[in-house]
Design an enzyme around this catalytic site. Structure first.
Site, mmCIF file in Angstrom:
data_model
loop_
_atom_site.group_PDB
_atom_site.id
_atom_site.type_symbol
_atom_site.label_atom_id
_atom_site.label_comp_id
_atom_site.label_asym_id
_atom_site.label_seq_id
_atom_site.Cartn_x
_atom_site.Cartn_y
_atom_site.Cartn_z
ATOM 1 N N TYR A 1 16.204 47.813 2.184
ATOM 2 C CA TYR A 1 16.026 46.383 2.491
ATOM 3 C C TYR A 1 15.225 45.655 1.409
ATOM 4 C CZ TYR A 1 11.610 47.475 5.161
ATOM 5 O OH TYR A 1 10.371 47.881 5.593
ATOM 6 N N GLU A 2 15.350 44.327 1.435
ATOM 7 C CA GLU A 2 14.807 43.454 0.383
ATOM 8 C C GLU A 2 15.390 43.777 -0.993
ATOM 9 O OE1 GLU A 2 13.443 40.907 1.299
ATOM 10 O OE2 GLU A 2 12.897 41.500 3.330
ATOM 11 N N GLY A 3 16.635 44.208 -1.020
ATOM 12 C CA GLY A 3 17.293 44.535 -2.276
ATOM 13 C C GLY A 3 17.212 46.014 -2.557
#
Length: 589
Positions: A431-433
């Site tokens: 998550y978050e890239g």
């Protein structure tokens, strides 16, 4: 009391010796903030983390959350903990004083946030996202939005979320379909978002959702995305936020880990349309959201350190207490006597100390980007952010796995708790890239786009530390030799990318993750090398905790011997290029 104790001495060492906190605060005009105050803050945060948050970590994992008639019901006990968290003023630590914040440096907030994430990662995700929402609104919101939302978010009275991902648009935000139609002084939002962390709960009176959506005249792609605030509750005629907006969690994801953190499918506008308010200008939402995302990316990197630290703290007493070997006289001894167990423990400890150093040094660059030589420091923030997010979270996979390995068969049994840290850590590279996205950012925007200038500046600074280690003679010979080889690997990787990326369109994507990991290990070696220099200087001066400082010297040497050489293997993989990666047809896989 729980099994978690904040490693305050190491955090203080990094803040004082590597970040030079007193100087940073003086340069920022924060004359009343110093190392002594920060030590007191860390001590108080450590009490809350150890005594209040940590005991609920296992509860969150086993009981999780549920979707009831009134929405998401958080893990029992979380609401009481959040109330203590809010009443202690912790949400306001780094926020601007104009909106009720305490105005402390970002790096101090980062050191404190490690405590929350180590103690209870699932719980800590909620205030983490609120901090990101505060950043985005503070930078891009109108005065009206700032006045309405920031005081309540800063105080912790409300929480915030980030709504990007859709069923048909994961990391490809150009495919976002959520719509926003003008309606007087607001917009009506319709669409669905998935994987929304803490998208709903009952801990606060309101939730401010930051939502990416498209206006009717929006151009195609990422340039057509706008950012909106969509509150869970709207104001009534008296200005009290009591009117339910047309936004709801319609289902919860069943996950590998972080069970105490609700991951929601959010539906906007199932009835008349969810009321939303435009943040900033139309069609600039992605740039605005990146203010929140960049904050979150460093914060997620910190989570990698945090859960790795928790895994180490659980593995260490187990290794000291678990009797396995037998002496000639029939007495038994604990497994920490075995060299291989000591190797694993030292690998966990050294990894954690390197990660902590990088996380705090990167956070301090954010503070320095507001002062003198702002452009250089902002460049360093941009460069280090993908490394912090990518390398720390990838290394956390290894550290938490070692925690299970030290427990042996008991580590595979859920009741011991070691497996939870491994499961919780697994989301962090996603998550978050994802790591791949961070790596593409590093080789693309942060290296190729500026012809490697940002990396050249970092490599030069690492070279200065190498010279200091070399000047230290035999005492630092191991660290100097390892850092010399790793630095040359970093220089060669930079040269190889710059020389070959233009003629091989697949090269950057093929080598990017190895490139990121190389600079992660190199940065960790650089900062542990600096740590060794400072520890020895303190020992020579007769200051500090001698046992801690001598342990720091050993940890630095172990990292140089066992982890820093990985840069050589990563360089070899980088120089192999894209040939084998791109060689197979799709049907040959």
């Amino acid at each position: 009391m729980s099994d978690y104790i904040h490693p305050y001495r190491d955090a203080e060492f990094v803040l004082n010796e590597l970040v030079e906190l007193d100087r940073l605060c003086a340069d920022a005009g924060l004359s009343d903030v110093n190392g002594e105050l920060v030590s007191a803050i860390l001590a108080e945060a450590g009490k809350l983390g150890s005594e209040v948050l940590a005991p609920l970590n296992r509860t969150g994992d086993t009981l999780g959350v549920r979707l009831g008639e009134s929405g998401v019901e958080e893990t029992p006990g979380f609401a009481d903990v959040y109330r203590q968290f809010q009443e202690g003023g912790w949400p306001s630590l780094t926020a601007a004083e104009a909106f009720g914040g305490q105005g402390l440096p970002n790096v101090v907030g980062t050191a404190v946030n490690e405590i929350w994430h180590s103690a209870n990662l699932a719980f800590a995700l909620c205030p983490m996202l609120t901090q990101g929402a505060i950043e985005s609104i503070a930078h891009h919101g109108s005065d009206m939005l700032k006045g309405s939302y920031l005081p309540r978010l800063v105080s912790g009275e409300w929480t915030g979320t980030m709504n990007l991902t859709e069923p048909d648009a994961g990391s490809d935000l150009a495919a976002v379909k959520t719509k926003a139609v003008p309606q007087g002084d607001h917009y009506l939002i319709t669409g669905q978002k998935i994987f929304i962390t803490w998208g709903d709960h009952q801990m606060t009176e309101n939730i401010a959702h930051l939502v990416l959506a498209r206006l009717p005249d929006a151009p195609f792609g990422v340039k057509g995305i706008s950012l909106f605030i969509v509150p869970k509750f709207l104001p009534d005629r008296e200005g009290r936020f009591t009117v339910r907006n047309d936004v709801a969690c319609v289902s919860l994801e069943h996950k590998l880990g972080i069970h105490g953190s609700p991951t929601c499918v959010m539906s906007f506008g199932d009835k008349e349309g969810a009321v939303g308010y435009l943040v900033g200008e139309p069609h600039k939402g992605l740039a605005y959201m990146f203010t929140m995302m960049n904050h979150a990316r460093q914060a997620v990197g910190l989570q990698g350190l945090s859960v790795a630290e928790r895994a180490y703290q659980q593995a260490l007493p187990y290794a000291k207490e678990r009797l396995q070997g037998t002496n000639k006289d029939g007495s038994r001894f604990s497994i920490i006597k075995f060299p291989d167990v000591r190797r694993m423990l030292l690998q966990m400890k050294a990894s954690n100390e390197a990660m902590r150093a990088l996380a705090l040094v990167a956070a301090a660059e954010t503070d320095r980007a507001h002062g003198a030589d702002a452009a250089r420091h902002q460049g360093r923030v941009e460069l280090l952010t993908p490394i912090v997010k990518g390398w720390l979270t990838e290394l956390a996979q290894e550290v938490t796995a070692l925690g299970i390995q030290i427990h042996g068969g008991m580590g595979f049994i859920e009741e011991t708790g070691a497996a939870q840290h491994y499961r919780d850590a697994r989301i962090l590279t996603i998550y978050e890239g994802t790591t791949g996205i961070q790596a593409l950012d590093l080789v693309g925007r942060k290296t190729l786009a500026n012809q490697g200038a940002l990396l050249a500046d970092l490599l030069e600074e690492i070279g200065e530390t190498l010279q200091q280690l070399e000047a230290g003679g035999e005492r630092f010979a191991v660290q100097a030799n390892a850092l010399r080889n790793a630095l040359e690997a970093g220089r060669e990787a930079r040269r190889f990318l710059l020389d070959n990326a233009a003629r091989d369109p697949s090269l950057a994507g093929s080598v990017s993750v190895d490139f990121l990991l190389l600079f992660g290990y190199l940065s960790g070696g650089w900062l542990l090398g600096k740590s060794a220099l400072r520890a020895q200087a303190l020992l020579n001066a007769g200051g500090g905790d001698a046992r801690f400082l001598n342990a720091k010297l050993v940890t630095s040497r172990f990292y140089a011997e066992h982890l820093l050489p990985r840069t050589g293997a990563l360089l070899a993989a980088i120089k192999a290029g894209s040939a084998s990666i791109m060689a197979l047809d799709e049907d040959q896989f």
